[in-house]
Every structure is written in C-alpha cells, then in structure tokens.
Design a protein around this motif. Structure first.
Motif, PDB file in Angstrom:
ATOM      1  N   MET A   1       0.899  -1.167  -0.044  1.00  0.00           N
ATOM      2  CA  MET A   1      -0.014  -0.031   0.062  1.00  0.00           C
ATOM      3  C   MET A   1       0.872   1.180  -0.060  1.00  0.00           C
ATOM      4  SD  MET A   1      -2.749   1.275   2.692  1.00  0.00           S
ATOM      5  CE  MET A   1      -4.186   0.685   2.127  1.00  0.00           C
ATOM      6  N   ASN A   2       0.474   2.280  -0.742  1.00  0.00           N
ATOM      7  CA  ASN A   2       1.315   3.602  -0.903  1.00  0.00           C
ATOM      8  C   ASN A   2       0.904   4.498   0.171  1.00  0.00           C
ATOM      9  OD1 ASN A   2      -0.731   5.120  -1.789  1.00  0.00           O
ATOM     10  ND2 ASN A   2      -0.675   4.411  -3.728  1.00  0.00           N
ATOM     11  N   THR A   3       1.700   5.322   0.243  1.00  0.00           N
ATOM     12  CA  THR A   3       1.633   6.316   1.435  1.00  0.00           C
ATOM     13  C   THR A   3       0.311   7.310   1.348  1.00  0.00           C
ATOM     14  OG1 THR A   3       4.156   6.443   1.753  1.00  0.00           O
ATOM     15  CG2 THR A   3       2.749   8.312   2.771  1.00  0.00           C
ATOM     16  N   ALA A   4      -0.114   7.362   0.077  1.00  0.00           N
ATOM     17  CA  ALA A   4      -1.628   8.108   0.075  1.00  0.00           C
ATOM     18  C   ALA A   4      -2.734   7.486   0.361  1.00  0.00           C
ATOM     19  CB  ALA A   4      -1.499   8.752  -1.347  1.00  0.00           C
ATOM     20  N   ALA A   5      -2.672   5.990  -0.052  1.00  0.00           N
ATOM     21  CA  ALA A   5      -3.898   5.139   0.279  1.00  0.00           C
ATOM     22  C   ALA A   5      -3.943   4.812   1.836  1.00  0.00           C
ATOM     23  CB  ALA A   5      -3.572   3.941  -0.632  1.00  0.00           C
ATOM     24  N   LEU A   6      -2.666   4.742   2.314  1.00  0.00           N
ATOM     25  CA  LEU A   6      -2.797   4.708   4.107  1.00  0.00           C
ATOM     26  C   LEU A   6      -3.367   5.899   4.605  1.00  0.00           C
ATOM     27  CD1 LEU A   6      -2.051   3.171   6.290  1.00  0.00           C
ATOM     28  CD2 LEU A   6       0.105   3.963   6.019  1.00  0.00           C
ATOM     29  N   ARG A   7      -2.932   7.129   3.978  1.00  0.00           N
ATOM     30  CA  ARG A   7      -3.367   8.361   4.629  1.00  0.00           C
ATOM     31  C   ARG A   7      -4.927   8.473   4.560  1.00  0.00           C
ATOM     32  NH1 ARG A   7       1.008  11.381   2.136  1.00  0.00           N
ATOM     33  NH2 ARG A   7       2.637  11.550   3.631  1.00  0.00           N
ATOM     34  N   GLN A   8      -5.354   8.152   3.362  1.00  0.00           N
ATOM     35  CA  GLN A   8      -6.821   7.962   3.305  1.00  0.00           C
ATOM     36  C   GLN A   8      -7.438   7.230   4.000  1.00  0.00           C
ATOM     37  OE1 GLN A   8      -6.919   7.052  -1.139  1.00  0.00           O
ATOM     38  NE2 GLN A   8      -7.855   9.127  -1.459  1.00  0.00           N
TER      39      GLN A   8
ATOM     40  N   VAL B   1      -6.400   6.024   7.131  1.00  0.00           N
ATOM     41  CA  VAL B   1      -6.476   6.634   8.508  1.00  0.00           C
ATOM     42  C   VAL B   1      -7.403   7.894   8.546  1.00  0.00           C
ATOM     43  CG1 VAL B   1      -4.888   7.850  10.099  1.00  0.00           C
ATOM     44  CG2 VAL B   1      -4.162   5.929   8.801  1.00  0.00           C
ATOM     45  N   PHE B   2      -7.383   8.663   7.468  1.00  0.00           N
ATOM     46  CA  PHE B   2      -8.308   9.987   7.670  1.00  0.00           C
ATOM     47  C   PHE B   2      -9.701   9.550   7.779  1.00  0.00           C
ATOM     48  CE2 PHE B   2     -11.131  12.925   5.517  1.00  0.00           C
ATOM     49  CZ  PHE B   2     -10.941  13.931   6.461  1.00  0.00           C
ATOM     50  N   PHE B   3     -10.113   8.519   6.942  1.00  0.00           N
ATOM     51  CA  PHE B   3     -11.568   8.137   6.825  1.00  0.00           C
ATOM     52  C   PHE B   3     -11.879   7.514   8.083  1.00  0.00           C
ATOM     53  CE2 PHE B   3     -14.755   4.792   5.679  1.00  0.00           C
ATOM     54  CZ  PHE B   3     -15.612   5.712   4.870  1.00  0.00           C
TER      55      PHE B   3
ATOM     56  N   LEU C   1      -3.900  -1.281  14.466  1.00  0.00           N
ATOM     57  CA  LEU C   1      -4.901  -2.221  13.912  1.00  0.00           C
ATOM     58  C   LEU C   1      -3.897  -3.231  12.939  1.00  0.00           C
ATOM     59  CD1 LEU C   1      -8.063  -0.402  13.312  1.00  0.00           C
ATOM     60  CD2 LEU C   1      -7.762  -2.141  14.946  1.00  0.00           C
ATOM     61  N   ASP C   2      -4.188  -4.488  12.817  1.00  0.00           N
ATOM     62  CA  ASP C   2      -3.618  -5.071  11.683  1.00  0.00           C
ATOM     63  C   ASP C   2      -4.145  -4.647  10.504  1.00  0.00           C
ATOM     64  OD1 ASP C   2      -4.435  -7.668   9.828  1.00  0.00           O
ATOM     65  OD2 ASP C   2      -2.756  -8.184  10.927  1.00  0.00           O
ATOM     66  N   THR C   3      -3.268  -4.629   9.483  1.00  0.00           N
ATOM     67  CA  THR C   3      -3.845  -3.942   8.250  1.00  0.00           C
ATOM     68  C   THR C   3      -5.024  -4.816   7.532  1.00  0.00           C
ATOM     69  OG1 THR C   3      -1.476  -3.716   7.307  1.00  0.00           O
ATOM     70  CG2 THR C   3      -3.318  -3.742   5.695  1.00  0.00           C
ATOM     71  N   SER C   4      -5.353  -5.893   7.662  1.00  0.00           N
ATOM     72  CA  SER C   4      -6.633  -6.428   7.170  1.00  0.00           C
ATOM     73  C   SER C   4      -7.624  -6.093   8.158  1.00  0.00           C
ATOM     74  CB  SER C   4      -6.531  -8.226   7.044  1.00  0.00           C
ATOM     75  OG  SER C   4      -6.210  -8.709   8.465  1.00  0.00           O
ATOM     76  N   GLU C   5      -7.325  -5.952   9.237  1.00  0.00           N
ATOM     77  CA  GLU C   5      -8.545  -5.240  10.260  1.00  0.00           C
ATOM     78  C   GLU C   5      -8.874  -4.065  10.047  1.00  0.00           C
ATOM     79  OE1 GLU C   5      -9.804  -5.747  15.181  1.00  0.00           O
ATOM     80  OE2 GLU C   5      -7.710  -5.761  14.342  1.00  0.00           O
ATOM     81  N   ARG C   6      -7.852  -3.265   9.643  1.00  0.00           N
ATOM     82  CA  ARG C   6      -8.034  -1.778   9.295  1.00  0.00           C
ATOM     83  C   ARG C   6      -8.984  -1.681   7.948  1.00  0.00           C
ATOM     84  NH1 ARG C   6      -3.300  -0.318   8.728  1.00  0.00           N
ATOM     85  NH2 ARG C   6      -3.331  -0.120   6.118  1.00  0.00           N
ATOM     86  N   ARG C   7      -8.718  -2.430   6.891  1.00  0.00           N
ATOM     87  CA  ARG C   7      -9.436  -2.414   5.838  1.00  0.00           C
ATOM     88  C   ARG C   7     -10.740  -3.050   6.001  1.00  0.00           C
ATOM     89  NH1 ARG C   7      -4.480  -4.268   1.958  1.00  0.00           N
ATOM     90  NH2 ARG C   7      -3.286  -2.285   2.172  1.00  0.00           N
TER      91      ARG C   7
END
Length: 56
Positions: free
Chosen positions: A1-8, A10-12, A27-33
């Motif tokens: 995952m790129n930085t911009a997608a991660l920021r989105q 987190v912001f959301f 959170l684990d990445t899959s849990e966050r998603r």
C-alpha cells in the motif's frame, strides 16, 4: 500500500469514528481495511435511505 492510500484509510476512520492515529495504526492491516469496508457500506446504506426518503 502506498503512503497516499494509507493516509486516506487513516483519515477516513479517524474522521468518521474519531479514532486516534495510534489506535488506527495499532490495527492489523486486514482488520483496518475491514473497518474501512464496513464503514463505507454503512455510509452507502444511510445515503440510500436519505435518497429514498427525499423521493417520498
């Protein structure tokens, strides 16, 4: 995952659920998603209900 997608993500979650950056990043990445998906689906349902109510 790129930085911009991660920021989105987190912001959301932070914007809608009022979670802190550290809570979200713990959170684990899959849990966050999964939370992003659940929240997106909920918002879509609520928007559809509002649209239906406006149509009468």
């Amino acid at each position: 995952m790129n930085t911009a997608a991660l920021r989105q993500e987190v912001f959301f979650l932070a914007y809608h659920l009022h979670w802190s950056w550290s809570e979200i990043m713990d959170l684990d990445t899959s849990e966050r998603r999964s939370f992003v998906k659940l929240l997106s689906e909920q918002i879509e349902r609520e928007n559809a209900q509002i649209k239906a109510a406006r149509k009468g």
